[in-house]
Design a protein around this motif. Structure first.
Motif, PDB file in Angstrom:
ATOM      1  N   SER A   1      27.219 -11.381  -6.026  1.00 14.53           N
ATOM      2  CA  SER A   1      27.284 -12.820  -6.311  1.00 14.53           C
ATOM      3  C   SER A   1      27.212 -13.112  -7.807  1.00 14.53           C
ATOM      4  O   SER A   1      27.930 -13.976  -8.313  1.00 14.53           O
ATOM      5  N   VAL A   2      26.344 -12.405  -8.515  1.00 11.61           N
ATOM      6  CA  VAL A   2      26.239 -12.594  -9.969  1.00 11.61           C
ATOM      7  C   VAL A   2      27.548 -12.186 -10.637  1.00 11.61           C
ATOM      8  O   VAL A   2      28.066 -12.899 -11.514  1.00 11.61           O
ATOM      9  N   ILE A   3      28.098 -11.061 -10.236  1.00 14.55           N
ATOM     10  CA  ILE A   3      29.365 -10.599 -10.811  1.00 14.55           C
ATOM     11  C   ILE A   3      30.471 -11.610 -10.521  1.00 14.55           C
ATOM     12  O   ILE A   3      31.244 -11.985 -11.419  1.00 14.55           O
ATOM     13  N   ASP A   4      30.545 -12.096  -9.287  1.00 16.35           N
ATOM     14  CA  ASP A   4      31.550 -13.098  -8.927  1.00 16.35           C
ATOM     15  C   ASP A   4      31.393 -14.367  -9.765  1.00 16.35           C
ATOM     16  O   ASP A   4      32.377 -14.928 -10.244  1.00 16.35           O
ATOM     17  N   GLN A   5      30.152 -14.818  -9.943  1.00 15.27           N
ATOM     18  CA  GLN A   5      29.907 -16.017 -10.739  1.00 15.27           C
ATOM     19  C   GLN A   5      30.324 -15.803 -12.192  1.00 15.27           C
ATOM     20  O   GLN A   5      30.907 -16.684 -12.823  1.00 15.27           O
ATOM     21  N   ALA A   6      30.047 -14.628 -12.728  1.00 15.66           N
ATOM     22  CA  ALA A   6      30.452 -14.325 -14.105  1.00 15.66           C
ATOM     23  C   ALA A   6      31.966 -14.303 -14.232  1.00 15.66           C
ATOM     24  O   ALA A   6      32.527 -14.802 -15.219  1.00 15.66           O
ATOM     25  N   LEU A   7      32.644 -13.760 -13.237  1.00 17.24           N
ATOM     26  CA  LEU A   7      34.119 -13.719 -13.258  1.00 17.24           C
ATOM     27  C   LEU A   7      34.693 -15.135 -13.218  1.00 17.24           C
ATOM     28  O   LEU A   7      35.652 -15.441 -13.946  1.00 17.24           O
ATOM     29  N   ILE A   8      34.117 -15.992 -12.403  1.00 18.22           N
ATOM     30  CA  ILE A   8      34.558 -17.393 -12.335  1.00 18.22           C
ATOM     31  C   ILE A   8      34.369 -18.065 -13.687  1.00 18.22           C
ATOM     32  O   ILE A   8      35.261 -18.739 -14.205  1.00 18.22           O
TER      33      ILE A   8
ATOM     34  N   ALA B   1      34.145 -16.692 -16.604  1.00 23.82           N
ATOM     35  CA  ALA B   1      35.044 -16.110 -17.608  1.00 23.82           C
ATOM     36  C   ALA B   1      36.445 -16.694 -17.472  1.00 23.82           C
ATOM     37  O   ALA B   1      37.099 -16.978 -18.482  1.00 23.82           O
ATOM     38  N   LYS B   2      36.902 -16.902 -16.252  1.00 24.06           N
ATOM     39  CA  LYS B   2      38.232 -17.482 -16.038  1.00 24.06           C
ATOM     40  C   LYS B   2      38.267 -18.942 -16.478  1.00 24.06           C
ATOM     41  O   LYS B   2      39.246 -19.404 -17.043  1.00 24.06           O
ATOM     42  N   GLU B   3      37.172 -19.667 -16.239  1.00 24.49           N
ATOM     43  CA  GLU B   3      37.086 -21.060 -16.676  1.00 24.49           C
ATOM     44  C   GLU B   3      37.068 -21.155 -18.199  1.00 24.49           C
ATOM     45  O   GLU B   3      37.578 -22.110 -18.763  1.00 24.49           O
ATOM     46  N   GLY B   4      36.506 -20.146 -18.850  1.00 20.24           N
ATOM     47  CA  GLY B   4      36.422 -20.133 -20.294  1.00 20.24           C
ATOM     48  C   GLY B   4      37.656 -19.584 -20.979  1.00 20.24           C
ATOM     49  O   GLY B   4      37.730 -19.521 -22.192  1.00 20.24           O
ATOM     50  N   ALA B   5      38.634 -19.153 -20.178  1.00 20.59           N
ATOM     51  CA  ALA B   5      39.851 -18.540 -20.740  1.00 20.59           C
ATOM     52  C   ALA B   5      40.697 -19.551 -21.485  1.00 20.59           C
ATOM     53  O   ALA B   5      40.720 -20.703 -21.270  1.00 20.59           O
TER      54      ALA B   5
END
Length: 184
Positions: free
Chosen positions: A171-178, A180-184
């Motif tokens: 869940s933490v990894i998934d949240q970080a990926l989300i 990161a994509k929002e910050g792209a």
């Protein structure tokens, strides 16, 4: 350091677990703009403040012990209106090693306990319980080499594949990926 997202964790073992679990799940954290590193030496507040100044999203992952509770309280005080669920995770167990023991890897920690230490410190808790594994991880392990004891666990996780990664870590990894994509 200039990533899109920082996963801030308490210790070196936690760093290894998150980086390797991400890899097992098919993600390259660095390649996806995510940096995972420990904050315990300086405390969590300086890292959160720096991330905010640099425009870097952050997620704090703290142990379920009293010290972890203090880190969570500090991070909550620095949310500045952000959603707590997207930025702060307190492990449901005393520490990440206990979490991994409860997910079937305790025998790997038990294997590093010396018979002499086991005889001098019998485990008063029911085998397999969180308290049992806390005793194995926090009272019976050798004083040195904590980060190296995670290596057989990572090997076993890798052999078992993505379904073996504990949900809280995923869940933490998934949240970080989300993030990161929002910050792209």
């Amino acid at each position: 350091m200039f990533a899109k997202v920082w996963i801030l964790v308490e210790g070196e073992t936690d760093e290894t677990v998150f980086q390797e679990c991400a890899r097992i799940l098919g993600h390259d954290l660095f390649g996806e703009g995510i940096c995972c590193f420990k904050f315990v030496e300086l405390g969590v507040a300086p890292f959160i403040r720096l991330a905010d100044q640099l425009g870097i999203s952050w997620i704090v992952v703290a142990d379920g012990d009293a010290a972890g509770g203090k880190y969570v309280a500090t991070a909550r005080g620095l949310l500045n209106g952000r959603n707590v669920d997207e930025h702060i995770v307190q492990l449901p167990t005393y520490d990440i090693e206990t979490l991994l023991c409860l997910h079937g890897y305790g025998h790997l920690y038990a294997a590093s306990v010396s018979p002499q230490k086991l005889a001098a410190n019998p485990n008063p808790h029911t085998h397999g319980t969180e308290q049992y594994w806390e005793h194995v991880v926090n009272k019976l392990q050798p004083e040195k080499g904590k980060p190296t004891r995670i290596l057989p666990v990572i090997d076993a996780l890798e052999d078992a594949g993505p379904p073996a990664v504990p949900q809280v870590i995923k869940s933490v990894i998934d949240q970080a990926l989300i993030a990161a994509k929002e910050g792209a």
